[in-house]
Design an enzyme around this catalytic site. Structure first.
Site, mmCIF file in Angstrom:
data_model
loop_
_atom_site.group_PDB
_atom_site.id
_atom_site.type_symbol
_atom_site.label_atom_id
_atom_site.label_comp_id
_atom_site.label_asym_id
_atom_site.label_seq_id
_atom_site.Cartn_x
_atom_site.Cartn_y
_atom_site.Cartn_z
ATOM 1 N N HIS A 1 -96.555 14.385 1.033
ATOM 2 C CA HIS A 1 -95.897 13.737 2.212
ATOM 3 C C HIS A 1 -96.665 14.181 3.411
ATOM 4 C CE1 HIS A 1 -93.677 16.782 0.432
ATOM 5 N NE2 HIS A 1 -93.477 17.238 1.975
ATOM 6 N N CYS A 2 -97.137 15.060 3.591
ATOM 7 C CA CYS A 2 -97.779 15.689 4.893
ATOM 8 C C CYS A 2 -99.211 15.603 5.215
ATOM 9 C CB CYS A 2 -97.182 17.181 5.210
ATOM 10 S SG CYS A 2 -95.250 17.320 4.638
ATOM 11 N N ILE A 3 -99.692 16.451 4.196
ATOM 12 C CA ILE A 3 -101.170 16.716 4.781
ATOM 13 C C ILE A 3 -102.129 15.585 4.811
ATOM 14 C CG2 ILE A 3 -103.132 18.133 4.203
ATOM 15 C CD1 ILE A 3 -100.464 19.551 5.043
ATOM 16 N N ASP B 1 -100.116 13.348 7.911
ATOM 17 C CA ASP B 1 -99.831 13.802 9.383
ATOM 18 C C ASP B 1 -101.050 13.893 10.577
ATOM 19 O OD1 ASP B 1 -97.565 16.407 8.596
ATOM 20 O OD2 ASP B 1 -97.533 14.434 8.450
#
Ligand code: SAJ
Length: 446
Positions: free
Chosen positions: A273-275, A278
Site C-alpha cells: 500500500h506504500c511503495i 507513494d
C-alpha cells in the site's frame, strides 16, 4: 487562559478526548496507544462492519491484539463509532484514512476530503487536527486549512493543524507505532507545539519539523528512496542476466561494504500500500509545477515491468523443455506482496498470474497466508502444496518466498522451478532444473 494553553493542559492531564478518523492498520494502533496513555479515545470509521467488530472487542488488524482492544473497550477508554457528530466531543483528531491512486495514477483524495469535511462540520475552537495519510506536499495547507477556516476557525489560534506521516510497517516485530520516531510539522509553531505535545503523551520519539510540507515530503522521500533502490536492484538483475552473472551473489558481496551501501534485492515487482503508490503522489504534484520527476517515473517503469520479466523467464524455461506456455500447467508459490504476511494489495503475483493466463497457461497458486483472494470480482482459491501439485506442474514459480514453505521439497519434486526471490540458493540439487531470476543457470531475460 489562551485556547492553546487550555488544550495543552488537557493533553497534559489526559482529560482531552482523542479522536482517530480511520480505523485501519494506521488508525487503530494509534488509537490504542492514546488509550493506553490514559485518554478517552473515540475512533470514527465509515464502516459499520469495522465499528461493530471493534465494539465487540475483535481486532481486524494483525498488530492489535483483540484481548487488549476488548479491555480498553470494556473500561470505556476506547469507543468506535460511525456517527460523525461525535467529532464535536474531540479535543484532538488524527486522520488516518486511505490515500489511494486513481486508475489514472492521480491521487484519489476522496477519503481525506470526506474526513476534512466532517471535521469542518463539527470542529470547535480549541482542537488540534493532524493529518497522517500519505499525500502530496501542500495537502495540509491547501486542502485542510481552508476547511477549518470555512468553519470560522483561525489556524494557529482557535485550531491547531499539522501533518504527521504514518510509519507503520504491519507485522514488523521490532518497529511499531509507539517506538518509531514520529515526524510532526505544523502550519504555525503553535500548531507544531500542540501536535508534538499530543503525540509525546504516547510515542517514544518526536521529530518536529518546520512545516507540514516538510513532513509530507519526509514521508515521500522515505518511500521514493525504496522504490528507486528496488528499481536499481531490478535493473541490476536484468544486467546480470544478460552477462550471465548471479545477481544475488553480486548484491550479497556488495553488501559486505560496511559503509555507503544499503542492500536491496530484485524480485517479481513491488506490491503493498506504500511503495508502488507513494512516489506517484510526489510525481503528480511536480507535474502540476511542470517538472518531471525522472527517478520516480523510471523506477516505476522498471518495477512495473518485472512481472513481464518473470513471465519471459518462465517462457524460456518451458521452451528449454520443448513446451509452450500455452497449455502448460503452472503452480505459483506465494501471492502476498511480500513474505510472511497475508496482504495482497498491489501484489505483483496478480500480474504474473494474469500474464501467464493470457498466454494460455493454466495457473494454480499455493500461499499459506492467502487461502483465497478476490480480484476483478472473481474469487481465487489456493491449492494445498501436495506432491501431486508439485510433480504435475510444468513449472513452479516462486513469486513470494514465505518462510514456512519447504523449498528443498519443492526443488526435489518439481521439474522446473523459476525462482524470483533466491529462495533456492542454498539447496541441494533436486530432480528438476532451477531457473533463477538472474544467474548463469538461467536464460537471458531478453
Ligand atoms: N521489495 C523488493 N526488494 C527489496 C525490498 C522490497 O522487491 O529490496 C518489494 C517487496 O517484495 C514488496 C515491495 O517491494 O512487494 C514493498 O516492500 P517493502 O519492504 O517496502 O514493504 P512495505 O510495502 O510494507 O513498505 C513498508 C513501508 N512502511 C511505511 O510506509 C510506513 C516502508 O517505508 C518500510 O521501509 C517498509 O515497510 C519496511 O522497511 O518494511
Amino acid at each position: 487562559m489562551q485556547l492553546k494553553d487550555q488544550l495543552l493542559a488537557k493533553i497534559e492531564n489526559r482529560s482531552a478526548c482523542i479522536g482517530v478518523v480511520g480505523l485501519g492498520y494506521v488508525g487503530l494502533p494509534l488509537a490504542l496507544e492514546f488509550a493506553r496513555a490514559g485518554f478517552k479515545v473515540i475512533g470514527y470509521d465509515v464502516s459499520e462492519r469495522v465499528v461493530g467488530l471493534l465494539m465487540s472487542g475483535k481486532s481486524h488488524i494483525q498488530d492489535v491484539p483483540s484481548t487488549e482492544l476488548a479491555r480498553l473497550v470494556k473500561v470505556g477508554k476506547f469507543e468506535a463509532t460511525t456517527d460523525e457528530a461525535r467529532m464535536k466531543e474531540m479535543d484532538a483528531v488524527s486522520i488516518a484514512v486511505p490515500t489511494p491512486l486513481a486508475k489514472t495514477r492521480d491521487p484519489d483524495m476522496g477519503y481525506v476530503i470526506a474526513a476534512a469535511d466532517a471535521i469542518g462540520r463539527h470542529c470547535r475552537p480549541g482542537v488540534v487536527v493532524v493529518l497522517e495519510s500519505t499525500t502530496y506536499p501542500g495537502t495540509t495547507r491547501e486542502l485542510l486549512q481552508p476547511k477549518l477556516e470555512a468553519a470560522g476557525l483561525t489556524v494557529g489560534e482557535d485550531v491547531f493543524l499539522a501533518f504527521s506521516p504514518e510509519r507503520v510497517d504491519p507485522g514488523n516485530p521490532i518497529w511499531n507505532t509507539k517506538n518509531t520516531p514520529k515526524i510532526v510539522g505544523g502550519i504555525t509553531p503553535a500548531c507544531t507545539q500542540v501536535a508534538t505535545a499530543l503525540y509525546a503523551t504516547c510515542l517514544d520519539t518526536l521529530v518536529p519539523v518546520s512545516s507540514p510540507e516538510t513532513a509530507e515530503l519526509v514521508k515521500l522521500l522515505e518511500n521514493t528512496f525504496r522504490s528507486v533502490n528496488i528499481g536499481l536492484a531490478n535493473e541490476m538483475a536484468i544486467v546480470c542476466d544478460k552477462l550471465g552473472v548471479n545477481v544475488w551473489e553480486v548484491i550479497d558481496a556488495a553488501a559486505t561494504k560496511p559503509f555507503g551501501f544499503m542492500k536491496f534485492t530484485p524480485g517479481p515487482g513491488i506490491g503493498g500500500h506504500c511503495i508502488p503508490l507513494d512516489p506517484h503522489y510526489l510525481a503528480w504534484k511536480m507535474r502540476t509545477l511542470n517538472y518531471k520527476t525522472r527517478f520516480i517515473d523510471l523506477a516505476g517503469e522498471i518495477n512495473s515491468e518485472m512481472p513481464a520479466v518473470v513471465v519471459r523467464k518462465v517462457t524460456q524455461a518451458l521452451n528449454e523443455e520443448k513446451k509452450a506456455v500455452n497449455g502448460s500447467r503452472i503452480l505459483v508459490l506465494g501471492v502476498a506482496y511480500k513474505k510472511d504476511i497475508d496482504d495482497m494489495r498491489e501484489s505483483p503475483a496478480l500480474d504474473v498470474i494474469r500474464l501467464l493466463e493470457q498466454q494460455g497457461a493454466t495457473v494454480r497458486y499455493h500461499d499459506p497466508f492467502v487461502p483465497k483472494y478476490r480480484e476483478d470480482g472473481h474469487e481465487h482459491s489456493g491449492v494445498p502444496l501436495t506432491d501431486e501439485e508439485l510433480t504435475s506442474a510444468d513449472a513452479v514459480v516462486i513469486v513470494t518466498d514465505h518462510s514456512t514453505v519447504d523449498y528443498q521439497r519443492v526443488v526435489h519434486l518439481a521439474r522446473v522451478v523459476v525462482d524470483t526471490r533466491n529462495a533456492t540458493a542454498k539447496l541441494a540439487k533436486g530432480k528438476g532444473r532451477i531457473v533463477s531470476l538472474a544467474s548463469p543457470s538461467s536464460y537471458a531475460i531478453a
